[in-house]
Each structure stands twice: as structure tokens, then as C-alpha cells.
Design a protein around this motif. Structure first.
Motif, PDB file in Angstrom:
ATOM      1  N   TRP A 165       0.846  -1.186   0.000  1.00  0.00           N
ATOM      2  CA  TRP A 165       0.000   0.000   0.000  1.00  0.00           C
ATOM      3  C   TRP A 165       0.879   1.233   0.000  1.00  0.00           C
ATOM      4  N   GLN A 166       0.314   2.336  -0.490  1.00  0.00           N
ATOM      5  CA  GLN A 166       0.990   3.634  -0.491  1.00  0.00           C
ATOM      6  C   GLN A 166      -0.033   4.707  -0.176  1.00  0.00           C
ATOM      7  N   LEU A 167       0.451   5.780   0.455  1.00  0.00           N
ATOM      8  CA  LEU A 167      -0.403   6.911   0.785  1.00  0.00           C
ATOM      9  C   LEU A 167       0.209   8.190   0.231  1.00  0.00           C
ATOM     10  N   PHE A 168      -0.655   9.090  -0.245  1.00  0.00           N
ATOM     11  CA  PHE A 168      -0.232  10.404  -0.705  1.00  0.00           C
ATOM     12  C   PHE A 168      -1.196  11.443  -0.149  1.00  0.00           C
ATOM     13  N   TYR A 169      -0.654  12.612   0.213  1.00  0.00           N
ATOM     14  CA  TYR A 169      -1.469  13.733   0.669  1.00  0.00           C
ATOM     15  C   TYR A 169      -1.546  14.776  -0.439  1.00  0.00           C
ATOM     16  N   TYR A 170      -2.723  15.386  -0.562  1.00  0.00           N
ATOM     17  CA  TYR A 170      -2.863  16.512  -1.494  1.00  0.00           C
ATOM     18  C   TYR A 170      -2.677  17.802  -0.701  1.00  0.00           C
ATOM     19  N   ARG A 171      -1.514  18.446  -0.901  1.00  0.00           N
ATOM     20  CA  ARG A 171      -1.166  19.655  -0.161  1.00  0.00           C
ATOM     21  C   ARG A 171      -0.459  20.617  -1.101  1.00  0.00           C
ATOM     22  N   GLY A 172      -0.806  21.875  -0.981  1.00  0.00           N
ATOM     23  CA  GLY A 172      -0.137  22.877  -1.809  1.00  0.00           C
ATOM     24  C   GLY A 172      -0.368  22.682  -3.297  1.00  0.00           C
ATOM     25  N   GLY A 173      -1.485  22.096  -3.661  1.00  0.00           N
ATOM     26  CA  GLY A 173      -1.830  21.931  -5.073  1.00  0.00           C
ATOM     27  C   GLY A 173      -1.187  20.743  -5.749  1.00  0.00           C
ATOM     28  N   ALA A 174      -0.601  19.812  -4.975  1.00  0.00           N
ATOM     29  CA  ALA A 174       0.043  18.646  -5.592  1.00  0.00           C
ATOM     30  C   ALA A 174       0.004  17.470  -4.624  1.00  0.00           C
ATOM     31  N   TRP A 175       0.120  16.270  -5.179  1.00  0.00           N
ATOM     32  CA  TRP A 175       0.193  15.066  -4.360  1.00  0.00           C
ATOM     33  C   TRP A 175       1.638  14.846  -3.932  1.00  0.00           C
ATOM     34  N   SER A 176       1.833  14.513  -2.653  1.00  0.00           N
ATOM     35  CA  SER A 176       3.168  14.257  -2.144  1.00  0.00           C
ATOM     36  C   SER A 176       3.102  13.184  -1.072  1.00  0.00           C
ATOM     37  N   HIS A 177       4.262  12.655  -0.709  1.00  0.00           N
ATOM     38  CA  HIS A 177       4.316  11.640   0.341  1.00  0.00           C
ATOM     39  C   HIS A 177       3.952  12.283   1.677  1.00  0.00           C
ATOM     40  N   PRO A 178       3.205  11.583   2.540  1.00  0.00           N
ATOM     41  CA  PRO A 178       2.798  12.172   3.825  1.00  0.00           C
ATOM     42  C   PRO A 178       3.955  12.647   4.683  1.00  0.00           C
ATOM     43  N   GLN A 179       5.117  11.996   4.569  1.00  0.00           N
ATOM     44  CA  GLN A 179       6.265  12.365   5.392  1.00  0.00           C
ATOM     45  C   GLN A 179       7.234  13.293   4.683  1.00  0.00           C
ATOM     46  N   SER A 180       6.845  13.794   3.513  1.00  0.00           N
ATOM     47  CA  SER A 180       7.716  14.687   2.763  1.00  0.00           C
ATOM     48  C   SER A 180       7.874  16.014   3.492  1.00  0.00           C
ATOM     49  N   SER A 181       9.112  16.521   3.545  1.00  0.00           N
ATOM     50  CA  SER A 181       9.370  17.800   4.208  1.00  0.00           C
ATOM     51  C   SER A 181       8.949  18.982   3.363  1.00  0.00           C
ATOM     52  N   SER A 182       8.596  18.724   2.111  1.00  0.00           N
ATOM     53  CA  SER A 182       8.165  19.810   1.222  1.00  0.00           C
ATOM     54  C   SER A 182       6.703  19.654   0.856  1.00  0.00           C
ATOM     55  N   GLY A 183       5.952  19.044   1.768  1.00  0.00           N
ATOM     56  CA  GLY A 183       4.549  18.768   1.487  1.00  0.00           C
ATOM     57  C   GLY A 183       3.629  19.944   1.611  1.00  0.00           C
ATOM     58  N   GLY A 184       4.096  21.057   2.172  1.00  0.00           N
ATOM     59  CA  GLY A 184       3.232  22.208   2.299  1.00  0.00           C
ATOM     60  C   GLY A 184       2.374  22.091   3.540  1.00  0.00           C
ATOM     61  N   PRO A 185       1.196  22.724   3.550  1.00  0.00           N
ATOM     62  CA  PRO A 185       0.339  22.741   4.726  1.00  0.00           C
ATOM     63  C   PRO A 185      -0.026  21.333   5.169  1.00  0.00           C
ATOM     64  N   GLY A 186      -0.103  21.173   6.473  1.00  0.00           N
ATOM     65  CA  GLY A 186      -0.496  19.880   7.004  1.00  0.00           C
ATOM     66  C   GLY A 186       0.662  18.973   7.322  1.00  0.00           C
ATOM     67  N   ASN A 187       1.893  19.416   7.125  1.00  0.00           N
ATOM     68  CA  ASN A 187       3.059  18.597   7.397  1.00  0.00           C
ATOM     69  C   ASN A 187       3.352  18.594   8.891  1.00  0.00           C
ATOM     70  N   ALA A 188       3.517  17.386   9.465  1.00  0.00           N
ATOM     71  CA  ALA A 188       3.769  17.286  10.894  1.00  0.00           C
ATOM     72  C   ALA A 188       5.097  17.926  11.264  1.00  0.00           C
ATOM     73  N   VAL A 221     -11.457  13.386  -0.557  1.00  0.00           N
ATOM     74  CA  VAL A 221     -11.353  14.851  -0.543  1.00  0.00           C
ATOM     75  C   VAL A 221     -11.946  15.364   0.756  1.00  0.00           C
ATOM     76  N   HIS A 222     -11.222  16.226   1.439  1.00  0.00           N
ATOM     77  CA  HIS A 222     -11.709  16.796   2.696  1.00  0.00           C
ATOM     78  C   HIS A 222     -13.012  17.557   2.438  1.00  0.00           C
ATOM     79  N   PRO A 223     -14.033  17.355   3.286  1.00  0.00           N
ATOM     80  CA  PRO A 223     -15.324  18.025   3.051  1.00  0.00           C
ATOM     81  C   PRO A 223     -15.234  19.541   2.960  1.00  0.00           C
ATOM     82  N   SER A 224     -14.236  20.153   3.608  1.00  0.00           N
ATOM     83  CA  SER A 224     -14.113  21.613   3.590  1.00  0.00           C
ATOM     84  C   SER A 224     -13.322  22.132   2.397  1.00  0.00           C
ATOM     85  N   TYR A 225     -12.806  21.241   1.557  1.00  0.00           N
ATOM     86  CA  TYR A 225     -11.969  21.671   0.439  1.00  0.00           C
ATOM     87  C   TYR A 225     -12.841  22.212  -0.684  1.00  0.00           C
TER      88      TYR A 225
END
Length: 235
Positions: A165-188, A221-225
Motif C-alpha cells: 500500500w501507499q499513501l499520498f497527501y494533497y497539499r499545496g496543489g500537488a500530491w506528495s508523500h505524507p512524510q515529505s518535508s516539502s509537502g506544504g500545509p499539514g506537514n507534521a 477529498v476533505h469536506p471543507s476543500y
């Protein structure tokens, strides 16, 4: 000498005729058995495939329901993916005659079944109403992903088998790995507690074909998006 007609009527089948009739009946019986066997195997295969995809429909419906009910009550930015498990806090479904709000910690990951087959798995805590219990359940979800006890296994639901399995987050207008340091908003890593605008679940199903032909993709897709809903790019 011509045989009387009455004697010809009384004469039975010859041995050759009997052997020919038995041979014909044997061939017809064999053909009928093969037809029934093929129909039975086809019916069994159809039933197994129907149950298989029904299992996936139920599993992915639960995935969507858990995400739709997500709330940002966790001690870390929600949802959290640490490479093994993704977890978050969700609003609990209301119980009969109980209108008090409650929450659950839910976690999704891969777990082996009794035969060692890897399966997509969901872990859920009981309905909680105290902050301390919520924090304890949060840690229990992480323990379940790494070294589950029998008590933690009792709270899991094993879903259909997967190879990976793989997961991707949609952040900053693009899909990226959840643990990516350049993921934009929502990065832990940045301390931003905002949830990603979308989550892509990519599952590789067991089979003999090429991995690309056995992939099942589910986008949430997040309901508030309210932004544009484009395919984006998957790293």
C-alpha cells in the motif's frame, strides 16, 4: 430361408447393438458431467469474486466514513502517518439513547492473518469521552502497528489481502508523500495542524499480473476543500 415376421419381432438386441448403445450412453454421460462440472466451477468462481469485491466495497466505504468523521483532537497534526500506520481521531457514531459526544482513535495499516497473509487492517478504540483515555488510545494504535498484543488484536478488523500500500497527501496543489518535508500545509514536521485537502490510498492487490494492472486507487477529498479537483501528479 425367409424368417417369419413373428420371430423377427421377438428377437432382442444383438451384442453389437448393446455395446454401441452403452458406448453412446457413456459418451453422453461424460459430456453431461463435464458440462455440470464446468458450470459448477464457473458458479464457484463467480461467487468467490463477488464476495471478494463486496469485501473491498465494505472496507473502502469504512475508510471513507472514518475520514469524513475525522476531528483534530489528536496530540499531533491529523491524520498522522509514520510509515507503518495512519491514524486519526474520528467522531463516534451516536449510540442508542446516548446523545453525549464521543470519539474514537482509528488506525489503518497492514497486518498478517493466521496464515501469514498480509491484509489491510483497521484498528478502532472504544468510544471515548476523556482526554486522558484519548491519549492512551493514541499510543495503543501505534503499539498495534508494531507489536500488537492479543488485546489490541481483538480491536482490529482484517480486511482483504494486499501485497503493498501507499499513501499520498494533497497539499499545496500537488500530491506528495505524507512524510515529505516539502509537502506544504499539514506537514507534521512544520507543526501545522491543518489536515491535507485530500488523501490518496493506492493498494497493490495479489495476483499474477503486472503490479500496475493490480492497483486499486481511492481518493478522498476533505469536506471543507473548495479548490480545483484535478488529478495532480503522483510522485
Amino acid at each position: 430361408m425367409i424368417e417369419p415376421q413373428s420371430m423377427r419381432k421377438q428377437r432382442g438386441f444383438t451384442l453389437l447393438e448393446l455395446l454401441l448403445a452403452i458406448s453412446i450412453l457413456s459418451v453422453l454421460t461424460l459430456l453431461a458431467w463435464r458440462t455440470l462440472d464446468t458450470l459448477s466451477k464457473t458458479d464457484t468462481w463467480t461467487q468467490e469474486r463477488t464476495e471478494h469485491w463486496q469485501g473491498w466495497r465494505v472496507a473502502l466505504a469504512q475508510w471513507q466514513t472514518d475520514l469524513d468523521a475525522m476531528e483534530d483532537l489528536a496530540p499531533e497534526p491529523a491524520p498522522v502517518f509514520d510509515g507503518l500506520v495512519i491514524q486519526w481521531v474520528r467522531r463516534a457514531a451516536p449510540l442508542p439513547d446516548d446523545h453525549a459526544p464521543g470519539w474514537q482513535v482509528v488506525a489503518w495499516g497492514l497486518q498478517p492473518d493466521a496464515q501469514g497473509t498480509r491484509r489491510l487492517a483497521r484498528w478502532a478504540s472504544p468510544v471515548l469521552r476523556e482526554r486522558l483515555a484519548l491519549l492512551q488510545a493514541w499510543q495503543a494504535a501505534r503499539l498495534w502497528a508494531r507489536n500488537p498484543t492479543e488485546a489490541l488484536r481483538a480491536q482490529q478488523t482484517l480486511l482483504p489481502a494486499v501485497d503493498d500500500w501507499q499513501l499520498f497527501y494533497y497539499r499545496g496543489g500537488a500530491w506528495s508523500h505524507p512524510q515529505s518535508s516539502s509537502g506544504g500545509p499539514g506537514n507534521a514536521e512544520t507543526g501545522d495542524r491543518a489536515a491535507p485537502s485530500g488523501i490518496r490510498l493506492l493498494l497493490t492487490l495479489p495476483g499474477a499480473d503486472q503490479p500496475q494492472t493490480r492497483q486499486l486507487r481511492v481518493d478522498w477529498v476533505h469536506p471543507s476543500y473548495n479548490g480545483p479537483r484535478t488529478e495532480g501528479s503522483v510522485p
